[in-house]
Enzyme design. Structure first.
Site, PDB file in Angstrom:
ATOM      1  N   GLU A 121       0.843  -1.193   0.000  1.00 20.74           N
ATOM      2  CA  GLU A 121       0.000   0.000   0.000  1.00 20.74           C
ATOM      3  C   GLU A 121       0.876   1.241   0.000  1.00 20.74           C
ATOM      4  O   GLU A 121       2.101   1.160   0.118  1.00 20.74           O
ATOM      5  CB  GLU A 121      -0.943  -0.006   1.219  1.00 20.74           C
ATOM      6  CG  GLU A 121      -1.972  -1.130   1.167  1.00 20.74           C
ATOM      7  CD  GLU A 121      -2.915  -1.134   2.352  1.00 20.74           C
ATOM      8  OE1 GLU A 121      -3.946  -1.813   2.257  1.00 20.74           O
ATOM      9  OE2 GLU A 121      -2.635  -0.457   3.362  1.00 20.74           O
ATOM     10  N   ASP A 210     -15.421  11.044  21.336  1.00 20.58           N
ATOM     11  CA  ASP A 210     -15.723  10.958  22.774  1.00 20.58           C
ATOM     12  C   ASP A 210     -14.456  10.862  23.621  1.00 20.58           C
ATOM     13  O   ASP A 210     -14.336  11.515  24.660  1.00 20.58           O
ATOM     14  CB  ASP A 210     -16.599   9.737  23.061  1.00 20.58           C
ATOM     15  CG  ASP A 210     -17.895   9.730  22.289  1.00 20.58           C
ATOM     16  OD1 ASP A 210     -18.113  10.647  21.476  1.00 20.58           O
ATOM     17  OD2 ASP A 210     -18.688   8.801  22.485  1.00 20.58           O
ATOM     18  N   HIS A 231      -8.786   9.962   3.561  1.00 19.07           N
ATOM     19  CA  HIS A 231      -8.501   8.866   2.641  1.00 19.07           C
ATOM     20  C   HIS A 231      -8.689   9.396   1.224  1.00 19.07           C
ATOM     21  O   HIS A 231      -9.721   9.993   0.909  1.00 19.07           O
ATOM     22  CB  HIS A 231      -9.433   7.682   2.904  1.00 19.07           C
ATOM     23  CG  HIS A 231      -8.937   6.415   2.287  1.00 19.07           C
ATOM     24  ND1 HIS A 231      -8.962   6.193   0.932  1.00 19.07           N
ATOM     25  CD2 HIS A 231      -8.377   5.308   2.831  1.00 19.07           C
ATOM     26  CE1 HIS A 231      -8.457   5.005   0.674  1.00 19.07           C
ATOM     27  NE2 HIS A 231      -8.076   4.451   1.807  1.00 19.07           N
ATOM     28  N   ARG A 279      -0.643   8.893   1.854  1.00 18.04           N
ATOM     29  CA  ARG A 279      -2.016   9.346   1.663  1.00 18.04           C
ATOM     30  C   ARG A 279      -2.165  10.858   1.615  1.00 18.04           C
ATOM     31  O   ARG A 279      -2.995  11.377   0.878  1.00 18.04           O
ATOM     32  CB  ARG A 279      -2.908   8.767   2.777  1.00 18.04           C
ATOM     33  CG  ARG A 279      -3.132   7.279   2.613  1.00 18.04           C
ATOM     34  CD  ARG A 279      -3.940   6.715   3.747  1.00 18.04           C
ATOM     35  NE  ARG A 279      -4.231   5.301   3.494  1.00 18.04           N
ATOM     36  CZ  ARG A 279      -4.843   4.502   4.345  1.00 18.04           C
ATOM     37  NH1 ARG A 279      -5.244   4.963   5.509  1.00 18.04           N
ATOM     38  NH2 ARG A 279      -5.063   3.238   4.040  1.00 18.04           N
ATOM     39  N   HIS A 338     -10.914  10.331   7.328  1.00 19.72           N
ATOM     40  CA  HIS A 338     -10.688   8.900   7.514  1.00 19.72           C
ATOM     41  C   HIS A 338     -10.081   8.546   8.870  1.00 19.72           C
ATOM     42  O   HIS A 338     -10.562   7.651   9.544  1.00 19.72           O
ATOM     43  CB  HIS A 338      -9.798   8.391   6.387  1.00 19.72           C
ATOM     44  CG  HIS A 338      -9.495   6.922   6.436  1.00 19.72           C
ATOM     45  ND1 HIS A 338     -10.487   5.959   6.467  1.00 19.72           N
ATOM     46  CD2 HIS A 338      -8.324   6.248   6.460  1.00 19.72           C
ATOM     47  CE1 HIS A 338      -9.939   4.757   6.489  1.00 19.72           C
ATOM     48  NE2 HIS A 338      -8.632   4.901   6.500  1.00 19.72           N
ATOM     49  N   GLU A 362      -7.069   4.404  17.692  1.00 16.09           N
ATOM     50  CA  GLU A 362      -7.104   5.671  16.969  1.00 16.09           C
ATOM     51  C   GLU A 362      -7.195   6.875  17.889  1.00 16.09           C
ATOM     52  O   GLU A 362      -6.692   7.951  17.560  1.00 16.09           O
ATOM     53  CB  GLU A 362      -8.283   5.679  15.992  1.00 16.09           C
ATOM     54  CG  GLU A 362      -8.304   6.874  15.074  1.00 16.09           C
ATOM     55  CD  GLU A 362      -9.370   6.785  13.996  1.00 16.09           C
ATOM     56  OE1 GLU A 362      -9.562   7.771  13.276  1.00 16.09           O
ATOM     57  OE2 GLU A 362     -10.021   5.722  13.881  1.00 16.09           O
ATOM     58  N   ARG A 373      -0.396   9.020   9.112  1.00 15.86           N
ATOM     59  CA  ARG A 373      -0.324   7.575   9.357  1.00 15.86           C
ATOM     60  C   ARG A 373       0.047   6.818   8.091  1.00 15.86           C
ATOM     61  O   ARG A 373      -0.526   7.042   7.034  1.00 15.86           O
ATOM     62  CB  ARG A 373      -1.674   7.067   9.873  1.00 15.86           C
ATOM     63  CG  ARG A 373      -1.733   5.548  10.026  1.00 15.86           C
ATOM     64  CD  ARG A 373      -3.053   5.114  10.606  1.00 15.86           C
ATOM     65  NE  ARG A 373      -4.174   5.330   9.714  1.00 15.86           N
ATOM     66  CZ  ARG A 373      -4.622   4.417   8.845  1.00 15.86           C
ATOM     67  NH1 ARG A 373      -4.004   3.262   8.717  1.00 15.86           N
ATOM     68  NH2 ARG A 373      -5.665   4.683   8.091  1.00 15.86           N
TER      69      ARG A 373
END
Length: 540
Positions: A121, A210, A231, A279, A338, A362, A373
């Site tokens: 990737e 949260d 993304h 990304r 994303h 996350e 990331r």
């Protein structure tokens, strides 16, 4: 003020808030060590970001790869803000974490040689991404962890982390039985991301930041929230809002090509790795091309990939539901929110500065991701740090905790639709001073103040500790949970805007059109805490 009526109480050694990969891994690890664990989950068993993760798990391959190579790729993608020691620590734990998951029954795709299949990737120098069900890795991870049979209280939301002089004392929560208190010396925040800050996101509806708000209210620091990864390739449909299906980076890893409406390459000349650049690079390239052409999407050409439906069954189903056949049609795509690269500041074992408060997955800022990331490092982090938290929580055993009152807190809430539009318009892939200032001003105008918690009832003893409430939230409980979410989104939005405004440079997935270059003086994280009035402030 109206005191909250406490309807139930219980106790635990560790409360896990969140039912995804990090939370369930920690719960399992702690349970195996004899800790009493109570997991709270707002949604159902699959209402997690883990469930939707497509690409896979980045883990060092047995041949032609090394820890140092994986560390190098991660640090390069992180654009100068990774904690190299934390990166190495987490990468080194990857193989053992995957082995533990396999022991639970997780099944990964095999190649023709009978070995685990690996793909490549964006940002990776080699094929090290393991996957399951073609493009359903997260669903398989979630299935395996759910099958472990750990007790989870569904439909329950944490309202407040209760603390005292010795650190964490418990959690105020709301469930189908009303408000309750869990007396516990350790709490893990594993609440996932903040995708619902934006009108378009790959995140589930419960990704309302949260954990970030709970940590700030408890006195912990957060950092790097300005680095929101968009993304690059999310399925575009006209007028589509809310959670959108992503088109995994692995499609480009298998040969998919990004083209614009005129058929030209989107990334040619932008980066040596082209469509497999990190990304942030690809998202900026797409955003720039859409602006230049006046379009709201580009295309992913995957027509040359043999066996696409078998390799990517989830993506194929999403495309066909939108009337697109990847074998014959170009797939319309655009960037969408994303992943949050920053979060609650922790060490590589999930510890925050508040004794007994942990964060993993996350929601945490371990130093692994830095300013951007690297693809498929998220499930890796959840598995590795989740297990470490489950073990570390044992250090709190023996702490005498007893919640005797629940403090009142005044929180601010903005209308969610207004907030999402402000963030989408002014804090997306590309930002500038004027837009950020406008968002900050309009957020101030949009908020209302509400009291939460209670000055009131004292707790002299436990209710039935073996009769843990079974949540069946009705309209009233759902409304209370929505109120908690709105308060969390509002505080997190204000924190993110503060950090994005202060970072007068472009780095990783934070791009300022008015400051297009990185600034060496800002090659560091900028922690944020709450001031005495409950407002976010930069920690000098």
């Amino acid at each position: 003020m109206t005191p909250v009526s406490i309807d139930w109480e219980t106790e635990a050694d560790l409360v896990v808030i969140g039912g995804g990969v990090a939370g369930l891994t920690a719960a399992r690890t702690a349970s195996l060590r004899g800790l009493r664990v109570l997991t709270l989950s707002k949604g159902g068993a699959t209402d997690t970001s883990t469930q939707y993760a497509q690409g896979g798990i980045a883990v060092v391959a047995p041949h032609g790869d090394s820890v140092e190579s994986h560390v190098h790729d991660t640090v390069e993608a992180g654009a100068g803000l990774c904690d190299v020691d934390a990166v190495r620590s987490i990468v080194e734990g990857g193989q053992a974490a995957v082995a533990a998951l396999t022991d639970l029954g997780a099944v990964f795709d095999l190649g023709r040689d009978g070995q685990i299949s690996r793909t490549r990737e964006g940002g990776h120098s080699t094929r090290r991404i393991i996957h399951a069900g073609g493009d359903a890795t997260g669903a398989e991870v979630q299935r395996a962890l759910n099958a472990a049979g750990l007790p989870v209280l569904f439909g329950a939301a944490a309202c407040e982390i209760l603390t005292g002089p010795g650190g964490v004392q418990g959690v105020l929560a709301v469930s189908g039985k009303g408000f309750g208190v869990v007396h516990a010396p350790a709490v893990l925040l594993a609440t996932g991301g903040l995708g619902q800050l934006y009108a378009l996101s790959t995140n589930p509806p419960g990704a309302t930041a949260d954990g970030v708000a709970l940590a700030l209210w408890a006195g912990a620091a957060v950092a790097d929230l300005e680095f929101v990864q968009f993304h690059p390739t999310v399925l575009y449909t006209p007028g589509g809002l809310g959670r959108r299906p992503l088109i995994s980076e692995a499609v480009r890893g298998e040969g998919g090509i990004l083209v614009d409406s005129e058929g030209d390459s989107v990334t040619a000349g932008v980066h040596p790795r082209g469509d497999l650049a990190p990304r942030d690079v690809v998202s900026r390239a797409i955003a720039a091309r859409m602006r230049a052409l006046g379009t709201d999407h580009v295309y992913l050409d995957a027509r040359a990939i043999d066996g696409f439906p078998q390799r990517f069954p989830t993506i194929t189903a999403s495309c066909r539901a939108a009337g697109i056949d990847p074998h014959t049609d170009l797939i319309p795509v655009a960037p969408a929110a994303h992943y949050q690269c920053g979060g609650v500041v922790t060490d590589p074992h999930g510890r925050t500065a508040v004794a007994g408060l942990y964060a993993a997955g996350e929601v945490a800022r371990t130093g692994l991701h830095g300013a951007n990331r690297l693809a498929s490092n998220s499930l890796l982090e959840g598995l590795v740090v989740g297990e470490r938290v489950g073990a570390a929580a044992a250090e709190r055993l023996g702490e005498r905790v007893r919640v005797t009152d629940v403090p009142t807190r005044v929180v601010e809430r903005a209308d969610r639709d207004v907030l999402q539009q402000l963030m989408t318009d002014h804090a997306s892939v590309v930002r500038d001073r004027a837009g950020l200032d406008e968002a900050i001003k309009r957020m101030k105008d949009a908020v209302t103040q509400r009291e939460t918690g209670s000055s009131g009832p004292r707790f002299d003893g436990l209710a039935e500790t073996d009769d843990r409430p079974q949540a069946t939230p009705g309209t009233e409980i759902a409304g209370r949970i929505a109120g908690i979410e709105d308060a969390a989104l509002t505080l997190t939005a204000r924190t993110l805007l503060l950090a994005a405004s202060a970072r007068t440079e472009s780095r990783g997935c934070h791009t300022r059109s008015d400051h297009p270059a990185p600034d060496d003086r800002l090659q560091h994280s900028m922690p944020v805490l709450l001031d005495e009035d409950g407002r976010p402030r930069l920690d000098p």
